[in-house]
Design an enzyme around this catalytic site. Structure first.
Site, mmCIF file in Angstrom:
data_model
loop_
_atom_site.group_PDB
_atom_site.id
_atom_site.type_symbol
_atom_site.label_atom_id
_atom_site.label_comp_id
_atom_site.label_asym_id
_atom_site.label_seq_id
_atom_site.Cartn_x
_atom_site.Cartn_y
_atom_site.Cartn_z
ATOM 1 N N HIS A 1 40.120 50.562 35.756
ATOM 2 C CA HIS A 1 40.497 50.418 37.167
ATOM 3 C C HIS A 1 39.651 49.354 37.863
ATOM 4 O O HIS A 1 39.402 49.442 39.056
ATOM 5 C CB HIS A 1 40.365 51.748 37.936
ATOM 6 C CG HIS A 1 40.975 52.909 37.223
ATOM 7 N ND1 HIS A 1 42.277 53.330 37.430
ATOM 8 C CD2 HIS A 1 40.477 53.735 36.260
ATOM 9 C CE1 HIS A 1 42.529 54.371 36.653
ATOM 10 N NE2 HIS A 1 41.457 54.631 35.917
ATOM 11 N N SER B 1 36.023 20.253 42.906
ATOM 12 C CA SER B 1 36.944 20.291 44.042
ATOM 13 C C SER B 1 36.937 18.926 44.717
ATOM 14 O O SER B 1 35.912 18.249 44.754
ATOM 15 C CB SER B 1 36.487 21.365 45.030
ATOM 16 O OG SER B 1 37.014 21.100 46.313
ATOM 17 N N ASN C 1 35.101 25.003 39.155
ATOM 18 C CA ASN C 1 36.225 25.941 39.091
ATOM 19 C C ASN C 1 36.722 26.184 37.665
ATOM 20 O O ASN C 1 36.697 25.274 36.832
ATOM 21 C CB ASN C 1 37.391 25.400 39.925
ATOM 22 C CG ASN C 1 37.089 25.397 41.414
ATOM 23 O OD1 ASN C 1 36.346 26.252 41.896
ATOM 24 N ND2 ASN C 1 37.631 24.436 42.123
#
Ligand code: ARG
Length: 460
Positions: free
Chosen positions: A157, A278, A286
């Site tokens: 979960h 970026s 990233n």
């Protein structure tokens, strides 16, 4: 517009735009070598069976051999103006041999031809895809070996659940990939029958030898039924399904990677070459490659749905709709291969931040199950042990403590007399992981056994 194979019947030709619409050459050109191979086997068989003169068969065979060489050398380029790859190969043959070239299509239809070309193509490329997959598994197993005893939280979960090892997590990925390899092999084994000789749908009245062409092309046998031979694309569905499942696996692994690469988790540091920056935020590093693999899984799922939808309404036997099969199938095979080739080096060069993983095992009470099992070992029924451990966790939370080890033995004994000093050793995260040494478990020794077992099974 180039000459089409069916120009005898229809006087009017489609307009250029309509011809481009129905043409498949841009997609099926990659089967040129397979079409040549199929045509060679067919021509040789026509000669051997006395359907065409032996010397005509020999000339066709030789001309096709030349074409194969030229295609491989790049000196014969596929003409984008013809209808499909079959028209192209037969067209070149006829250009070079005149009427002899016109003999090759006896007892054959493009319906059985495309079916055999596609199977030959798949037999040629899918083993390469499977090899890429095995190399990926091998690379992951190397990392798993390196981190057989790196302790990290296991999640359910998305909540920290129990301490495991990074090796255990990586072998979990590999177990899925092993099944993917099996699915590719299964599909290859089932497609290994030769549809040549099925004609348009009803075979041929000419005395073809289907066994001869099957064995010349490396198939163990001809297909059973001529209608099925041209109507069936199960092999495309099976391979597209195998690819969609494989891509679903890669997508989930990449999801793990993207999460691990966040500042919040900080479990993984992707190599600079496998990260992107970026255009506006100077600080960014990233995980675009992982995200793209996750995104491309959508294409593979889409390709499978395209193929299933394409086939579901088709009356027997061949329908032209089936021409659409190749674009989707090739796309998913190409996508899967490309993703494996990016995923592998991305994972091979990543740095796992052991200290962060280990630290994340503290706080969150991942050791609570081990406390319950400790009590079970001392004779307490599990349901009671679970309750005691839960109360201990509540005590910790109330006292602002982050781990059960922060409680004194006295405090623990207030919940159960069965607690002893040996509890503290049992609830160190590394001990929790090491204690789970059952077959399949996260204990370092067991993870090493799993790695060895997979290496042996797959020969990697
Ligand atoms: N390009 C066609 C395909 O991929 C080849 C078979 C064409 N057969 C036909 N009857 N028009 O399915």
């Amino acid at each position: 517009m180039a000459q089409v194979l069916w120009s005898g019947r229809l006087e009017e030709k489609p307009e250029a735009e309509a011809f481009a619409f129905e043409s498949s050459i841009l997609v099926d050109a990659r089967m040129a070598l397979d079409d040549v191979r199929g045509s060679r086997a067919h021509a040789a068989m026509l000669g051997a069976c006395g359907i065409i003169p032996a010397d005509a068969a020999a000339k066709l065979y030789a001309a096709l051999a030349d074409m194969a060489r030229e295609l491989e050398a790049g000196t014969l380029a596929v003409d984008a103006d013809v209808e499909d790859v079959h028209s192209f190969i037969e067209g070149v043959l006829t250009e070079r041999l005149g009427d002899l070239g016109r003999m090759v299509h006896a007892g054959r239809s493009r319906n059985d031809q495309v079916a055999v070309d596609l199977r030959l193509y798949l037999k040629r490329v899918v083993p390469g895809l499977r090899a890429e997959l095995l190399q990926t598994i091998a690379a992951l197993l190397d990392r798993a070996e390196e981190h057989a005893d790196t302790v990290m939280p296991g999640y359910t979960h998305m909540q920290r659940a129990q301490p495991v090892t990074l090796g255990h997590h990586l072998v979990a990925w590999c177990a899925g990939l092993e099944r993917d390899a099996g699915r590719l092999s299964d599909a290859l084994a089932r497609l290994d029958e030769c549809p040549l000789g099925a004609g348009a749908l009803a075979g041929s009245g000419l005395p073809l030898d289907r066994r001869m062409t099957a064995s010349a092309l490396g198939f163990p046998r001809p297909t059973l039924n001529s209608m099925d031979s041209v109507a069936d694309r199960d092999f495309a569905l099976e391979l597209a399904s195998a690819c969609a499942i494989l891509m679903t696996h890669l997508s989930r692994f990449c999801e793990d990677v993207v999460i691990w690469a966040t500042e919040e988790f900080g479990f993984i540091d992707l190599a600079e070459a496998w990260s992107t920056g970026s255009s506006i935020m100077p600080q960014k590093k990233n995980p675009d490659f992982a995200e793209l693999i996750r995104g491309k899984a959508g294409r593979s799922v889409g390709d499978l749905v395209t193929l299933l939808t394409l086939m579901k309404g088709l009356p027997y036997a061949y329908d032209r709709d089936m021409q659409e099969d190749k674009e989707a199938l090739f796309d998913t095979l190409d996508t899967t291969r490309a993703c494996l080739r990016i995923f592998r080096p991305m994972m091979a060069t990543a740095r796992f931040r052991k200290e962060r993983m280990e630290a994340a095992c503290t706080g969150g009470f991942l050791e609570a199950t081990d406390v319950a099992e400790y009590l079970v070992r001392k004779g307490l029924p599990f349901r009671k042990a679970h309750e005691v451990a839960a109360l201990v966790v509540r005590d910790c939370v109330a006292a602002g403590q982050r781990t059960i080890a922060e409680r004194t033995l006295e405090e623990l004994r207030a919940r159960s007399e069965l607690f002893d000093a040996d509890l503290y050793r049992a609830i160190v995260p590394a001990s929790c992981a090491a204690a789970r040494s059952l077959p399949g478990g996260p204990a370092p020794e067991e993870v090493r056994r799993q790695i060895g077992e997979l290496r042996k099974r797959l020969g990697v």
